[in-house]
Design a protein around this motif. Sequence first.
Motif, PDB file in Angstrom:
ATOM      1  N   ARG A 177       0.826  -1.212   0.000  1.00  0.00           N
ATOM      2  CA  ARG A 177       0.000   0.000   0.000  1.00  0.00           C
ATOM      3  C   ARG A 177       0.861   1.262   0.000  1.00  0.00           C
ATOM      4  O   ARG A 177       0.529   2.244  -0.677  1.00  0.00           O
ATOM      5  CB  ARG A 177      -0.921  -0.007   1.219  1.00  0.00           C
ATOM      6  N   ALA A 178       1.956   1.241   0.746  1.00  0.00           N
ATOM      7  CA  ALA A 178       2.821   2.421   0.780  1.00  0.00           C
ATOM      8  C   ALA A 178       3.423   2.687  -0.595  1.00  0.00           C
ATOM      9  O   ALA A 178       3.444   3.831  -1.072  1.00  0.00           O
ATOM     10  CB  ALA A 178       3.930   2.235   1.806  1.00  0.00           C
ATOM     11  N   GLY A 179       3.878   1.630  -1.254  1.00  0.00           N
ATOM     12  CA  GLY A 179       4.437   1.785  -2.594  1.00  0.00           C
ATOM     13  C   GLY A 179       3.400   2.217  -3.612  1.00  0.00           C
ATOM     14  O   GLY A 179       3.676   3.033  -4.503  1.00  0.00           O
ATOM     15  N   GLU A 180       2.190   1.681  -3.475  1.00  0.00           N
ATOM     16  CA  GLU A 180       1.090   2.081  -4.353  1.00  0.00           C
ATOM     17  C   GLU A 180       0.830   3.577  -4.249  1.00  0.00           C
ATOM     18  O   GLU A 180       0.642   4.273  -5.263  1.00  0.00           O
ATOM     19  CB  GLU A 180      -0.171   1.302  -3.978  1.00  0.00           C
ATOM     20  N   ALA A 181       0.859   4.100  -3.016  1.00  0.00           N
ATOM     21  CA  ALA A 181       0.627   5.537  -2.814  1.00  0.00           C
ATOM     22  C   ALA A 181       1.724   6.364  -3.474  1.00  0.00           C
ATOM     23  O   ALA A 181       1.443   7.409  -4.086  1.00  0.00           O
ATOM     24  CB  ALA A 181       0.560   5.852  -1.323  1.00  0.00           C
ATOM     25  N   VAL A 182       2.973   5.911  -3.365  1.00  0.00           N
ATOM     26  CA  VAL A 182       4.083   6.619  -4.015  1.00  0.00           C
ATOM     27  C   VAL A 182       3.859   6.689  -5.516  1.00  0.00           C
ATOM     28  O   VAL A 182       4.003   7.750  -6.143  1.00  0.00           O
ATOM     29  CB  VAL A 182       5.427   5.929  -3.707  1.00  0.00           C
ATOM     30  N   ASN A 185       0.990   8.967  -6.494  1.00  0.00           N
ATOM     31  CA  ASN A 185       1.445  10.352  -6.357  1.00  0.00           C
ATOM     32  C   ASN A 185       2.284  10.765  -7.560  1.00  0.00           C
ATOM     33  O   ASN A 185       2.125  11.855  -8.122  1.00  0.00           O
ATOM     34  CB  ASN A 185       2.264  10.480  -5.070  1.00  0.00           C
ATOM     35  N   ASN A 186       3.188   9.874  -7.970  1.00  0.00           N
ATOM     36  CA  ASN A 186       4.088  10.203  -9.075  1.00  0.00           C
ATOM     37  C   ASN A 186       3.349  10.295 -10.407  1.00  0.00           C
ATOM     38  O   ASN A 186       3.687  11.136 -11.252  1.00  0.00           O
ATOM     39  CB  ASN A 186       5.222   9.174  -9.154  1.00  0.00           C
ATOM     40  N   ILE A 187       2.346   9.447 -10.594  1.00  0.00           N
ATOM     41  CA  ILE A 187       1.529   9.555 -11.811  1.00  0.00           C
ATOM     42  C   ILE A 187       0.813  10.910 -11.814  1.00  0.00           C
ATOM     43  O   ILE A 187       0.756  11.592 -12.851  1.00  0.00           O
ATOM     44  CB  ILE A 187       0.523   8.388 -11.896  1.00  0.00           C
ATOM     45  N   GLY A 188       0.289  11.296 -10.651  1.00  0.00           N
ATOM     46  CA  GLY A 188      -0.327  12.615 -10.552  1.00  0.00           C
ATOM     47  C   GLY A 188       0.631  13.723 -10.925  1.00  0.00           C
ATOM     48  O   GLY A 188       0.261  14.689 -11.612  1.00  0.00           O
ATOM     49  N   HIS A 203      -5.348  11.454  -9.036  1.00  0.00           N
ATOM     50  CA  HIS A 203      -4.329  10.525  -8.544  1.00  0.00           C
ATOM     51  C   HIS A 203      -3.822  10.936  -7.153  1.00  0.00           C
ATOM     52  O   HIS A 203      -3.592  10.072  -6.299  1.00  0.00           O
ATOM     53  CB  HIS A 203      -3.185  10.412  -9.557  1.00  0.00           C
ATOM     54  N   TYR A 204      -3.647  12.222  -6.931  1.00  0.00           N
ATOM     55  CA  TYR A 204      -3.220  12.661  -5.600  1.00  0.00           C
ATOM     56  C   TYR A 204      -4.266  12.294  -4.545  1.00  0.00           C
ATOM     57  O   TYR A 204      -3.920  11.871  -3.430  1.00  0.00           O
ATOM     58  CB  TYR A 204      -2.993  14.179  -5.574  1.00  0.00           C
ATOM     59  N   HIS A 205      -5.539  12.443  -4.899  1.00  0.00           N
ATOM     60  CA  HIS A 205      -6.594  12.136  -3.936  1.00  0.00           C
ATOM     61  C   HIS A 205      -6.782  10.624  -3.741  1.00  0.00           C
ATOM     62  O   HIS A 205      -7.392  10.204  -2.751  1.00  0.00           O
ATOM     63  CB  HIS A 205      -7.895  12.820  -4.340  1.00  0.00           C
ATOM     64  N   GLN A 206      -6.260   9.814  -4.647  1.00  0.00           N
ATOM     65  CA  GLN A 206      -6.187   8.373  -4.396  1.00  0.00           C
ATOM     66  C   GLN A 206      -5.024   8.060  -3.456  1.00  0.00           C
ATOM     67  O   GLN A 206      -5.105   7.160  -2.619  1.00  0.00           O
ATOM     68  CB  GLN A 206      -5.984   7.606  -5.708  1.00  0.00           C
ATOM     69  N   ALA A 207      -3.906   8.794  -3.627  1.00  0.00           N
ATOM     70  CA  ALA A 207      -2.704   8.521  -2.834  1.00  0.00           C
ATOM     71  C   ALA A 207      -2.856   8.955  -1.380  1.00  0.00           C
ATOM     72  O   ALA A 207      -2.387   8.260  -0.460  1.00  0.00           O
ATOM     73  CB  ALA A 207      -1.497   9.225  -3.457  1.00  0.00           C
ATOM     74  N   GLU A 220       2.623  11.769   3.175  1.00  0.00           N
ATOM     75  CA  GLU A 220       1.403  12.569   3.285  1.00  0.00           C
ATOM     76  C   GLU A 220       1.715  14.039   2.990  1.00  0.00           C
ATOM     77  O   GLU A 220       0.975  14.715   2.251  1.00  0.00           O
ATOM     78  CB  GLU A 220       0.823  12.430   4.697  1.00  0.00           C
ATOM     79  N   ALA A 221       2.829  14.522   3.549  1.00  0.00           N
ATOM     80  CA  ALA A 221       3.218  15.919   3.309  1.00  0.00           C
ATOM     81  C   ALA A 221       3.532  16.164   1.841  1.00  0.00           C
ATOM     82  O   ALA A 221       3.167  17.206   1.278  1.00  0.00           O
ATOM     83  CB  ALA A 221       4.421  16.281   4.176  1.00  0.00           C
ATOM     84  N   VAL A 222       4.190  15.198   1.198  1.00  0.00           N
ATOM     85  CA  VAL A 222       4.497  15.330  -0.234  1.00  0.00           C
ATOM     86  C   VAL A 222       3.206  15.491  -1.035  1.00  0.00           C
ATOM     87  O   VAL A 222       3.088  16.373  -1.900  1.00  0.00           O
ATOM     88  CB  VAL A 222       5.290  14.108  -0.743  1.00  0.00           C
ATOM     89  N   THR A 223       2.231  14.626  -0.766  1.00  0.00           N
ATOM     90  CA  THR A 223       0.982  14.667  -1.529  1.00  0.00           C
ATOM     91  C   THR A 223       0.184  15.930  -1.241  1.00  0.00           C
ATOM     92  O   THR A 223      -0.377  16.544  -2.160  1.00  0.00           O
ATOM     93  CB  THR A 223       0.152  13.405  -1.256  1.00  0.00           C
ATOM     94  N   LEU A 224       0.136  16.353   0.020  1.00  0.00           N
ATOM     95  CA  LEU A 224      -0.535  17.623   0.350  1.00  0.00           C
ATOM     96  C   LEU A 224       0.124  18.782  -0.395  1.00  0.00           C
ATOM     97  O   LEU A 224      -0.562  19.666  -0.938  1.00  0.00           O
ATOM     98  CB  LEU A 224      -0.470  17.877   1.856  1.00  0.00           C
TER      99      LEU A 224
END
Length: 445
Positions: A177-182, A185-188, A203-207, A220-224
């Motif tokens: 799950r952690a890798g999926e979020a990364v 985020n990167n696709i976003g 994509h960010y709101h999925q991550a 979390e801070a990166v995505t915010l």
Amino acid sequence: MATDPRILARWVEVHRLAVAGRQPEIARNIGNRVCWVWLRTSRFAAVEAMSTATLTLGPHAGSFYQRGWARSSTGRPRLALEDYQQALTMYRQAGDRAGEAATIHNIGGVYDSLGDRQRALDHYHQALPITRGVDDRAGEAATLTSIGHVYNSLGDRQRALDHYHQALPIQREVGDRAGEAVTLNNIGHVYNSLGDRQRALDHYHQALPIRREVGDRAGEAVTLNNIGHVYNSLGDRQRALDHYHQALPIRREVGDRAGEAVTLNNIGGVYDSLGDRQRALDHYHQALPIQREVGDRAGEAITLNNIGSVYDSLGDRQRALDHYHQALPIQREVGDRAGEAATIHNISHVYNNLGDRQRALDHYHQALPIRGEVGDRAGEAVTRYNIAMVHRANGDLDQAIRELEQVVDLDRQVDHPDLEADTAVLEQLRRERAEGHPSGPPTGP
């Protein structure tokens, strides 16, 4: 290992007693378990302290690796490299191929953070076949994601997406799950670079909820921060600031100095957009020494460029040029082609404001092919608009109209908010040409 705080506290005490009692095997075993829990929750300072304590009992590959991770995450790449090299030597001596691959991968990440894209790719491409050889599917996906990140930094958006879309199903398959979020985020980030803001936000709101679910505070801070960046691009300054101000305390909490500087820089950008030049400069001048402290050369160049832009807005052309000319060689050094184009464009803007149209055109024409190369269609539209305005000021309406026709086409491709305004300028120039006389230069970017 259970992550109940009471159990974790007992393990921490066992580790302290093992170190005090000079029991290396117990200290390494417990330290390894606790540090993995802390790394998943971005407790980097605690990881560094525990790993350092363990290493007082003698060299240990896992402790070097975990301390390197903590130091890299808190903006100390050179110290991280030293730890990773120690770990790599020990993993190779022990024949631990999985540890070797993970360490090579993380060394690549440090070089990426330093802006050395080629050395980063070299390490990722060394790690990838090893992860496949030991059937480490999560490691394979992480490496594919990292390769995609480098290609995105180099402006090769399609190759970046290709690697991300190879990684994502593997991460879902193995439950990473952690890798999926990364990867989400990167696709976003790629879609944002391509000007597709809505797909970026999707994509960010999925991550974001995944990062909260797995306790990845740094992520979390990166995505915010990234969500804030999209809202800023859409002109929603208040929502941008809201997200940046959510990200900033998290970055300080986890000790992410490089990330803290990025967010300070972004907050400065919003204030600049709002016309609050002094508050913009205040934030940029908070970011710059942090970037120099942690060796973030690419980030330093961005901040220098932004400071130059503020001085240009204030009419201090010479100070603007000084900062742009500090940024440009750094961007070339680290291979930041998109940033290089932005800085050259900004230098052009200063020369145009100084009335040196020929030098302005020369620089715009240097920026233009780079923006095309990195796929920055929105940036290409801005540069072409400014080229058109120089031709218009020189009385060459035919060339100005040709450029503006391309601007409008690019605006349509990326659904640019300036489409209506740019179309109106194009129609105005066509009327001027039909009437045989200009009516004064239109305003624009």
